[in-house]
Write a protein that holds these residues in place. Structure first.
Motif, PDB file in Angstrom:
ATOM      1  N   TYR A 256       2.934   4.374  -3.520  1.00 15.62           N
ATOM      2  CA  TYR A 256       2.051   5.431  -3.023  1.00 15.62           C
ATOM      3  C   TYR A 256       1.779   5.149  -1.559  1.00 15.62           C
ATOM      4  O   TYR A 256       1.116   4.161  -1.225  1.00 15.62           O
ATOM      5  CB  TYR A 256       0.747   5.467  -3.822  1.00 15.62           C
ATOM      6  N   ASN A 257       2.351   5.965  -0.664  1.00 14.08           N
ATOM      7  CA  ASN A 257       2.305   5.711   0.780  1.00 14.08           C
ATOM      8  C   ASN A 257       2.860   4.323   1.060  1.00 14.08           C
ATOM      9  O   ASN A 257       4.002   4.054   0.733  1.00 14.08           O
ATOM     10  CB  ASN A 257       0.887   5.910   1.319  1.00 14.08           C
ATOM     11  N   ASN A 258       2.080   3.422   1.617  1.00  8.83           N
ATOM     12  CA  ASN A 258       2.577   2.080   1.929  1.00  8.83           C
ATOM     13  C   ASN A 258       2.186   1.042   0.887  1.00  8.83           C
ATOM     14  O   ASN A 258       2.324  -0.165   1.120  1.00  8.83           O
ATOM     15  CB  ASN A 258       2.044   1.626   3.299  1.00  8.83           C
ATOM     16  N   TRP A 259       1.729   1.506  -0.266  1.00  6.63           N
ATOM     17  CA  TRP A 259       1.267   0.588  -1.299  1.00  6.63           C
ATOM     18  C   TRP A 259       2.189   0.662  -2.505  1.00  6.63           C
ATOM     19  O   TRP A 259       2.509   1.741  -2.990  1.00  6.63           O
ATOM     20  CB  TRP A 259      -0.165   0.920  -1.708  1.00  6.63           C
ATOM     21  N   CYS A 260       2.605  -0.509  -2.985  1.00 10.05           N
ATOM     22  CA  CYS A 260       3.487  -0.587  -4.136  1.00 10.05           C
ATOM     23  C   CYS A 260       2.764  -1.278  -5.289  1.00 10.05           C
ATOM     24  O   CYS A 260       2.030  -2.258  -5.077  1.00 10.05           O
ATOM     25  CB  CYS A 260       4.753  -1.367  -3.769  1.00 10.05           C
ATOM     26  N   TYR A 261       2.977  -0.758  -6.503  1.00 14.52           N
ATOM     27  CA  TYR A 261       2.363  -1.338  -7.699  1.00 14.52           C
ATOM     28  C   TYR A 261       3.462  -1.683  -8.691  1.00 14.52           C
ATOM     29  O   TYR A 261       4.331  -0.868  -8.989  1.00 14.52           O
ATOM     30  CB  TYR A 261       1.360  -0.355  -8.303  1.00 14.52           C
TER      31      TYR A 261
END
Length: 384
Positions: free
Chosen positions: A236-241
């Protein structure tokens, strides 16, 4: 008076049609769910609204078991069974596409620009024309392909990205099947890659999370997690889960292909808390299904658990889908549930009577559930 009634009726129809069109234009992914998890970032998110009391509109029984999830393109749901037969079922529940590859398939297809891309157990990636019902090209690897393809545009190229059990991640020109570049991983690649700008991220069975520059095929960064990673990440945008098999869920921040920070937002508390499903991500929340039979809602802001809900039956590989203010989730036991995404309370439930390994597919007005036995269920709003 009669003319007035006709005018009022015409105005009402125009108004209703216009409202539906406007609603559709405001919705993300409202007509197609043509890739695993709904988009190249694999977020499992759509801002459509599910019906308050959906009903089963129809079901279609195919002839073999499947590990595929359905994808939807131009109102036709596609999937492949383990014998390699690809089905296409329209909104009325009628079969409109039928293609046999005559080899085993466990992968989820992707459709782009009327071409269906799918990997096979014999190591081949196929591009199949939906209009011609014929294979346009094949690309051969040296290991089985069980991951779903992803796609990316850069420069004048439209690329297909796929991982193989030969330990390579491939970037392939979608027009001519020529290899643009490849990256050698530490072990076989089981999950789909998630797109982040010109980079893709994925987790491997060697326990490493990797970031790859698709233009050059070079790894720009990596991070070793505590256990192997069976499922795909979500960006999500620059965040990875991403979750590892031990039951740890990680939040990883990316900047131009580099990992700038990482932390656990959920930690394994017992041996039964492993994760094999993909997180679903919205602007504020992360939702994930655990083998402890719970679905967890986690605040992205601080990593705190907003709520958890005990599902009926054993969980499995099926990943949750966010639909605006609701969460759609399936269990391996065959239960389909809709939860309030904010509060976590049960809003609706349906027992398919068959095992579910697949993730749901959602388009405007409908959602699809595919069982392990190969039965496709289509749910929608009551017409009365």
């Amino acid at each position: 008076m009669k003319i007035l009634k006709i005018l009022i009726k015409s105005w009402f129809i125009f108004f209703l049609f216009s409202c539906n069109n406007n609603a559709g234009n405001d919705n993300n992914l409202n007509e197609d769910w043509s890739i695993f998890r709904g988009n190249p970032a694999l977020t499992g998110y759509s801002n459509i609204s599910l019906p308050d009391n959906p009903i089963l509109l129809w079901s279609f029984k195919s002839d073999a078991y499947t590990k595929s999830s359905p994808v939807v393109y131009n109102h036709v749901a596609y999937w492949s069974n383990r014998r390699g037969r690809i089905f296409g079922i329209n909104l009325e529940g009628k079969q409109v596409f039928d293609y046999a590859m005559e080899t085993a398939v466990d992968a989820i297809p992707m459709v782009y620009d009327s071409i269906l891309y799918i990997g096979r157990i014999d190591g081949k990636l196929c591009a199949i024309s939906l209009a011609r019902q014929d294979t346009l090209w094949t690309f051969e690897t040296n290991g089985q392909i069980v991951a779903s393809p992803n796609r990316m545009s850069f420069g004048d190229k439209e690329a297909i990205i796929i991982g193989s059990y030969d330990n390579y991640l491939y970037v392939i020109d979608s027009k001519n099947s020529k290899e643009i570049n490849r990256f050698e991983s530490g072990y076989y690649i089981n999950g789909a890659v998630a797109q982040s700008n010109n980079y893709v991220t994925y987790g491997g069975c060697d326990g490493w999370f990797r970031v790859i520059d698709c233009v050059s095929g070079v790894q720009t960064d990596s991070l070793e997690l505590e256990n192997y990673i069976p499922a795909s990440p979500a960006v999500y945008n620059n965040w990875c889960y991403i979750a590892d098999h031990s039951g740890n869920v990680y939040e990883i921040k990316l900047d131009k292909g580099r990992i700038t920070s990482s932390k656990k937002i959920m930690e394994s508390k017992n041996d039964n808390s492993n994760f094999v499903s993909v997180p679903a991500v919205s602007d504020k929340m992360v939702y994930i299904v655990s083998d402890d039979r719970h679905v967890y809602a986690i605040h992205r802001k601080d990593g705190s658990i907003a709520w958890k809900y005990l599902l009926k039956g054993d969980t499995g590989e099926s990943s949750p889908v966010i639909c605006n203010d609701k969460l759609l989730v399936c269990t391996k036991t065959g239960i389909v549930s809709i939860l309030d995404a904010k509060a976590g309370n049960l809003l609706w439930e349906y027992d398919t009577g068959e095992q579910i390994l697949a993730s749901p597919a959602v388009i405007n007005g409908y959602f699809y559930i595919l069982t392990f036995k190969g039965t496709l269920f289509c749910f929608g709003k009551p017409s009365f």
